[in-house]
Design a protein around this motif. Structure first.
Motif, PDB file in Angstrom:
ATOM      1  N   GLY A   1       0.817  -1.196   0.000  1.00 22.47           N
ATOM      2  CA  GLY A   1       0.000   0.000   0.000  1.00 22.47           C
ATOM      3  C   GLY A   1       0.853   1.248   0.000  1.00 22.47           C
ATOM      4  N   ILE A   2       0.185   2.399   0.050  1.00 21.87           N
ATOM      5  CA  ILE A   2       0.883   3.682   0.019  1.00 21.87           C
ATOM      6  C   ILE A   2       1.687   3.891   1.292  1.00 21.87           C
ATOM      7  N   ARG A   3       1.125   3.520   2.434  1.00 23.34           N
ATOM      8  CA  ARG A   3       1.857   3.678   3.703  1.00 23.34           C
ATOM      9  C   ARG A   3       3.156   2.876   3.706  1.00 23.34           C
ATOM     10  N   GLU A   4       3.089   1.644   3.232  1.00 24.14           N
ATOM     11  CA  GLU A   4       4.305   0.828   3.186  1.00 24.14           C
ATOM     12  C   GLU A   4       5.309   1.426   2.197  1.00 24.14           C
ATOM     13  N   THR A   5       4.816   1.947   1.089  1.00 20.72           N
ATOM     14  CA  THR A   5       5.697   2.593   0.114  1.00 20.72           C
ATOM     15  C   THR A   5       6.417   3.772   0.770  1.00 20.72           C
ATOM     16  N   ALA A   6       5.658   4.596   1.503  1.00 20.83           N
ATOM     17  CA  ALA A   6       6.249   5.751   2.185  1.00 20.83           C
ATOM     18  C   ALA A   6       7.294   5.306   3.203  1.00 20.83           C
ATOM     19  N   ARG A   7       7.012   4.230   3.918  1.00 21.26           N
ATOM     20  CA  ARG A   7       7.966   3.714   4.907  1.00 21.26           C
ATOM     21  C   ARG A   7       9.253   3.240   4.214  1.00 21.26           C
TER      22      ARG A   7
END
Length: 140
Positions: free
Chosen positions: A76-82
């Motif tokens: 997801g986007i959150r994991e991408t940001a992390r």
């Protein structure tokens, strides 16, 4: 004529990004081969006419996102940001830009959207002259 893969099913998928003009002869040759029943390698091309769009593709932060998506396949986007150690809102905005340019897709993954790419490599063609061999000054 350059090819984008081999007869192997594991052939590298190349996205050709062109500025100003597309490779119409390559596209026509591929379509003719399909019409003739030949087995052809897939050919993916994206043509931009606005320098700002090309700049969006080649910005280091966006290239980092594309590489991370291809390599890590985040959920997801959150994991991408992390994974890129950046703020979720900034990553969300950048992924939206990449989606609007046709460079990523989002797959629904429960309550999140999973960014995906369908290619392994990007090749950028940036002609300095028009098709007649003249310097392209139309936008100058």
């Amino acid at each position: 004529m350059a090819t984008t893969g081999t007869d192997s099913t594991d052939a590298e998928r190349v996205l050709h990004i062109r500025f100003g003009r597309s490779d119409t002869s390559r596209i026509e040759d591929t379509l003719k081969a399909i019409d003739d029943g030949d087995n052809v390698d897939p050919y993916f091309e994206c043509t931009f006419h606005d320098p700002d769009q090309l700049h969006q593709v080649t910005r280091p932060k966006n290239l980092e996102l594309l590489q991370t998506i291809a390599r890590e396949k985040p959920e997801g986007i959150r994991e991408t940001a992390r994974l890129v150690n950046r703020d979720v809102r900034q990553v969300h905005r950048n992924l939206g830009e990449l989606e609007s340019l046709g460079l990523i897709d989002f797959e629904e993954n429960g309550n999140s959207k999973r960014p995906t790419v369908w290619y392994d490599t990007i090749e950028v063609d940036l002609p300095l002259m028009d098709s007649n061999g003249e310097y392209d000054t139309a936008d100058a």
